[in-house]
Motif scaffolding. Sequence first.
Motif, PDB file in Angstrom:
ATOM      1  N   VAL A  54       0.817  -1.210   0.000  1.00  0.00           N
ATOM      2  CA  VAL A  54       0.000   0.000   0.000  1.00  0.00           C
ATOM      3  C   VAL A  54       0.852   1.263   0.000  1.00  0.00           C
ATOM      4  O   VAL A  54       0.339   2.353  -0.116  1.00  0.00           O
ATOM      5  CB  VAL A  54      -0.958   0.036   1.218  1.00  0.00           C
ATOM      6  N   GLY A  55       2.141   1.127   0.146  1.00  0.00           N
ATOM      7  CA  GLY A  55       3.019   2.285   0.155  1.00  0.00           C
ATOM      8  C   GLY A  55       4.456   1.865   0.019  1.00  0.00           C
ATOM      9  O   GLY A  55       4.776   0.690  -0.105  1.00  0.00           O
ATOM     10  N   GLU A  56       5.330   2.859   0.026  1.00  0.00           N
ATOM     11  CA  GLU A  56       6.757   2.612  -0.077  1.00  0.00           C
ATOM     12  C   GLU A  56       7.468   3.416   1.000  1.00  0.00           C
ATOM     13  O   GLU A  56       6.991   4.471   1.409  1.00  0.00           O
ATOM     14  CB  GLU A  56       7.279   3.056  -1.448  1.00  0.00           C
ATOM     15  N   ALA A 114       6.887  11.069  -3.116  1.00  0.00           N
ATOM     16  CA  ALA A 114       6.993  11.053  -1.653  1.00  0.00           C
ATOM     17  C   ALA A 114       7.820  12.229  -1.162  1.00  0.00           C
ATOM     18  O   ALA A 114       7.486  12.866  -0.174  1.00  0.00           O
ATOM     19  CB  ALA A 114       7.608   9.739  -1.181  1.00  0.00           C
TER      20      ALA A 114
END
Length: 137
Positions: free
Chosen positions: A34-36, A47
Amino acid sequence: MKRVLAAVLVGLGLTAGAVMASVEDEIRARIQPVGEVCLQGEDCGEAAAASESASSGPRSGSEVYDAVCMACHTSGAAGAPVIGDTDAWAPRIEKGLDTLVDHAINGFNAMPAKGGCSDCPDEEIQASVEYIVEESQ
């Protein structure tokens, strides 16, 4: 008859294979990240841009109130005076802004220090107190 049976079995095999592929695709979709994580110093594209815009300066009193203070000061949770309730705020406001800001930063009665927002700078907490006082006079 053997050819019909063979054709039916091949058809069932293809259908089962398609169903299994569909199930595997659904599983992959459910467990995708769902993200990094973007570490400082790395080029992380969006980001990094989001981080820069997020730290563009202190938030306004109303922004801090909406993010931190609203949970208790809108509902009256744990005895918190409700924003806009002039009768509840009058004796507090009489103690002076410095006292109210000190209570907000260091905690008072059931309210934790900074309303639980440990990463909020003091100037944002002061802005939120000023906002609450303005809305409650």
